[in-house]
Scaffold this active site. Structure first.
Site, PDB file in Angstrom:
ATOM      1  N   ASP A 173       0.887  -0.790   0.345  1.00  0.00           N
ATOM      2  CA  ASP A 173      -0.178   0.121  -0.217  1.00  0.00           C
ATOM      3  C   ASP A 173       0.861   1.191  -0.160  1.00  0.00           C
ATOM      4  OD1 ASP A 173      -1.650   1.602   0.117  1.00  0.00           O
ATOM      5  OD2 ASP A 173      -2.627   0.838   2.132  1.00  0.00           O
ATOM      6  N   LYS A 174       0.709   2.443   0.390  1.00  0.00           N
ATOM      7  CA  LYS A 174       1.040   3.304  -0.010  1.00  0.00           C
ATOM      8  C   LYS A 174      -0.154   4.830   0.648  1.00  0.00           C
ATOM      9  CE  LYS A 174      -0.006   7.799  -1.971  1.00  0.00           C
ATOM     10  NZ  LYS A 174      -1.356   8.700  -2.210  1.00  0.00           N
ATOM     11  N   HIS A 175       0.564   5.584   1.325  1.00  0.00           N
ATOM     12  CA  HIS A 175       0.263   6.936   1.989  1.00  0.00           C
ATOM     13  C   HIS A 175       0.836   8.003   1.798  1.00  0.00           C
ATOM     14  CE1 HIS A 175      -2.006   8.553   5.314  1.00  0.00           C
ATOM     15  NE2 HIS A 175      -0.781   9.357   5.410  1.00  0.00           N
ATOM     16  N   SER A 176       0.012   8.747   2.021  1.00  0.00           N
ATOM     17  CA  SER A 176       0.187  10.077   1.368  1.00  0.00           C
ATOM     18  C   SER A 176      -0.090  11.295   2.764  1.00  0.00           C
ATOM     19  CB  SER A 176      -0.703  10.714   0.051  1.00  0.00           C
ATOM     20  OG  SER A 176      -0.392  12.162  -0.089  1.00  0.00           O
TER      21      SER A 176
ATOM     22  N   THR B 224      -9.287  10.693   0.224  1.00  0.00           N
ATOM     23  CA  THR B 224      -9.688   9.250  -0.451  1.00  0.00           C
ATOM     24  C   THR B 224     -10.566   9.044  -1.334  1.00  0.00           C
ATOM     25  OG1 THR B 224      -7.094   9.110  -1.076  1.00  0.00           O
ATOM     26  CG2 THR B 224      -8.426   7.746  -2.081  1.00  0.00           C
TER      27      THR B 224
ATOM     28  N   ARG C  90      -6.291  14.122  19.829  1.00  0.00           N
ATOM     29  CA  ARG C  90      -5.347  15.347  19.591  1.00  0.00           C
ATOM     30  C   ARG C  90      -5.717  15.924  18.847  1.00  0.00           C
ATOM     31  NH1 ARG C  90      -2.649  11.554  15.600  1.00  0.00           N
ATOM     32  NH2 ARG C  90      -0.820  13.248  15.271  1.00  0.00           N
TER      33      ARG C  90
ATOM     34  N   SER D  52       0.049   6.611  14.631  1.00  0.00           N
ATOM     35  CA  SER D  52      -1.283   7.044  13.635  1.00  0.00           C
ATOM     36  C   SER D  52      -1.573   6.125  12.254  1.00  0.00           C
ATOM     37  CB  SER D  52      -1.696   8.060  14.156  1.00  0.00           C
ATOM     38  OG  SER D  52      -3.191   8.619  13.293  1.00  0.00           O
TER      39      SER D  52
ATOM     40  N   LYS E  52      -2.916   1.712  11.215  1.00  0.00           N
ATOM     41  CA  LYS E  52      -3.849   1.705  10.782  1.00  0.00           C
ATOM     42  C   LYS E  52      -2.897   0.317   9.058  1.00  0.00           C
ATOM     43  CE  LYS E  52      -5.479   6.143  10.096  1.00  0.00           C
ATOM     44  NZ  LYS E  52      -4.830   6.753  11.611  1.00  0.00           N
ATOM     45  N   LYS E  53      -1.891   1.016   8.885  1.00  0.00           N
ATOM     46  CA  LYS E  53      -1.697   0.424   8.625  1.00  0.00           C
ATOM     47  C   LYS E  53      -1.341  -1.149   8.376  1.00  0.00           C
ATOM     48  CE  LYS E  53      -1.928   3.419   5.196  1.00  0.00           C
ATOM     49  NZ  LYS E  53      -2.480   3.443   3.447  1.00  0.00           N
TER      50      LYS E  53
END
Length: 441
Positions: A81-84, A121, A169, A184, A188-189
């Site tokens: 996967d990817k996270h931005s 997204t 937060r 954080s 999740k990933k």
């Protein structure tokens, strides 16, 4: 068992928390045994005194283990996967997931909603009527098997400790903590059962980490902690001093992505970032030996139509129209007004206030001021001129998609303020600035 106030005291005094302290904190978050005041106090103590790598890894793993951890061992390919970190006109995920899936990987992309000036997204995908962004676990797995990718929202049983901590937060001015941001994102990933992860960390006036120095610090933290938690990871630092796509909004970015996948049109900067991330994901997944081979594979499945076909499969599997990818415009909502914003002078686009454009979309109704706000999927901006474009007086800088004339006028004024026109052609910035790996970090 240690009292919450003793754990808070240790971090308040600048001491290191043990894995047991951190596990108790995560359990207290998930179970509710820690009060809001206690959670806020420890968050502020961490914000002020920081966490070292060992502490951040422990927090990441503890929040991962506060809920369900997905297992994709039965899938016949690598899971990635990817996270931005977020930006404006950043619809990369919509093209990236099907490109990587078409190349042989599986991409269970658990995405978020927009907040502040950045788009989400999930909001973009929900522009498609019938699309189920919160499917059952069975439907999620079936979509992933069918299409190789599935873009959905975070379920209640994935990293519940993180969900509660983030909510605290958000209202206690402790969001901008690199250890807390890192834990954080990665909790999740890791809960999504990934084997590898590529991070897209934005830098510039449209990014949360506006300076290059801060972006690199976050990228290094993410890569180091991911590797420390057993997840193979790397990061690209990418430029967000202007929108990535020429569209900003929900349905308009989805239409932009459909045009990209089908080859109708591709924004140059968007293509560079998307293919760079795809290449990195394929190498990390073991589907390519090096970046050159990976880039060739990504271009082949994109230009050959396989990526578009995968996106169509995913939409269909999650409740959307079977022919969406071929008739995207037909199925997406459109705003009743489309108003050009004209340049007041001639010259070149020298600078863009990217955050200002993102806020213009929010003002139109296309984003949120509070997490519970509804989003208007139809509104936004299109035909945004990139930095370096020559423009004549009276030519459009952008098109505003709005519900009312008042909204259109306000957005047009915001767009005009966001664009700086200069006499000489400015030097252009490459969109991919640097790669961060575990070895280099």
């Amino acid at each position: 068992m240690t009292l919450p106030q003793e754990i808070i005291r240790r971090k308040r005094d600048g001491r290191r928390l043990s894995p047991e302290d951190i596990a108790e904190f995560a359990e207290g978050l998930a179970s509710g045994s820690w009060s809001e005041g206690q959670v806020a106090s420890l968050a502020m103590a961490i914000f002020l005194n920081g966490m070292d790598r060992t502490e951040t890894v422990a927090l990441t793993l503890a929040m991962r283990d506060s809920g369900k951890v997905l297992d994709w061992a039965a899938l016949p390919g690598p899971v990635t996967d990817k996270h931005s970190t977020g930006g404006v006109g950043d619809n990369v995920s919509l093209m990236l997931a099907p490109i990587v899936a078409a190349a042989g990987a599986y991409v269970p992309m658990i995405s978020g909603r927009g907040l502040g000036h950045t788009g989400g997204t999930l909001d973009k995908m929900e522009s498609i009527a019938g699309y189920r962004s919160q499917p059952s676990q069975e439907d999620f797995e079936q979509a992933l098997r069918t299409a190789g990718c599935a873009i959905i929202g975070q379920t209640s049983d994935l990293a519940p400790a993180d969900r509660r901590l983030y909510a605290v937060r958000d209202v206690t001015a402790t969001v901008e903590s690199i250890p807390l941001i890192t834990a954080s994102i990665l909790s999740k990933k890791l809960a999504a059962g990934l084997q590898s992860l590529v991070l897209d960390v934005k830098s510039g006036n449209g990014a949360f980490m506006a300076t290059r120095r801060d972006a690199e610090a976050l990228a290094k933290s993410l890569v180091e902690v991911a590797e420390g938690a057993g997840l193979s990871a790397s990061a690209l630092i990418t430029d967000m001093n202007e929108p990535l796509a020429t569209a900003a909004g929900n349905a308009v970015e989805l239409l932009n992505a459909a045009d990209f996948l089908t080859g109708k049109s591709r924004d140059q900067r968007l293509e560079k970032v998307t293919l760079a991330l795809a290449s990195e994901m394929l190498v990390k997944s073991g589907l390519a030996q090096d970046a050159d081979q990976a880039l060739d594979i990504a271009r082949r499945v994109l230009d050959g139509g396989e990526a578009a076909e995968r996106f169509g499969r995913m939409v269909r599997a999650l409740g959307g129209p079977a022919d969406f990818i071929d008739k995207a415009k037909k199925y997406l909502p459109s705003a009743p007004l489309q108003v050009p914003v004209y340049a007041a002078m001639e010259g070149y686009v020298g600078r863009i206030d990217t955050r200002g454009l993102g806020l213009a979309v929010v003002e139109l109704g296309g984003g949120r001021r509070k997490p519970e706000d509804a989003v208007d999927h139809a509104v936004g901006l299109t035909r945004l001129l990139p930095v370096g474009t020559q423009v004549r007086r009276g030519e459009p800088l952008a098109i505003v998609h709005a519900r009312s004339e008042g909204d259109a006028e306000n957005a047009a004024e915001n767009v005009r303020r966001a664009y700086e026109i200069v006499e000489g052609r400015p030097q252009l910035q490459e969109p991919v600035l640097k790669k961060i790996t575990a070895e280099a970090s």
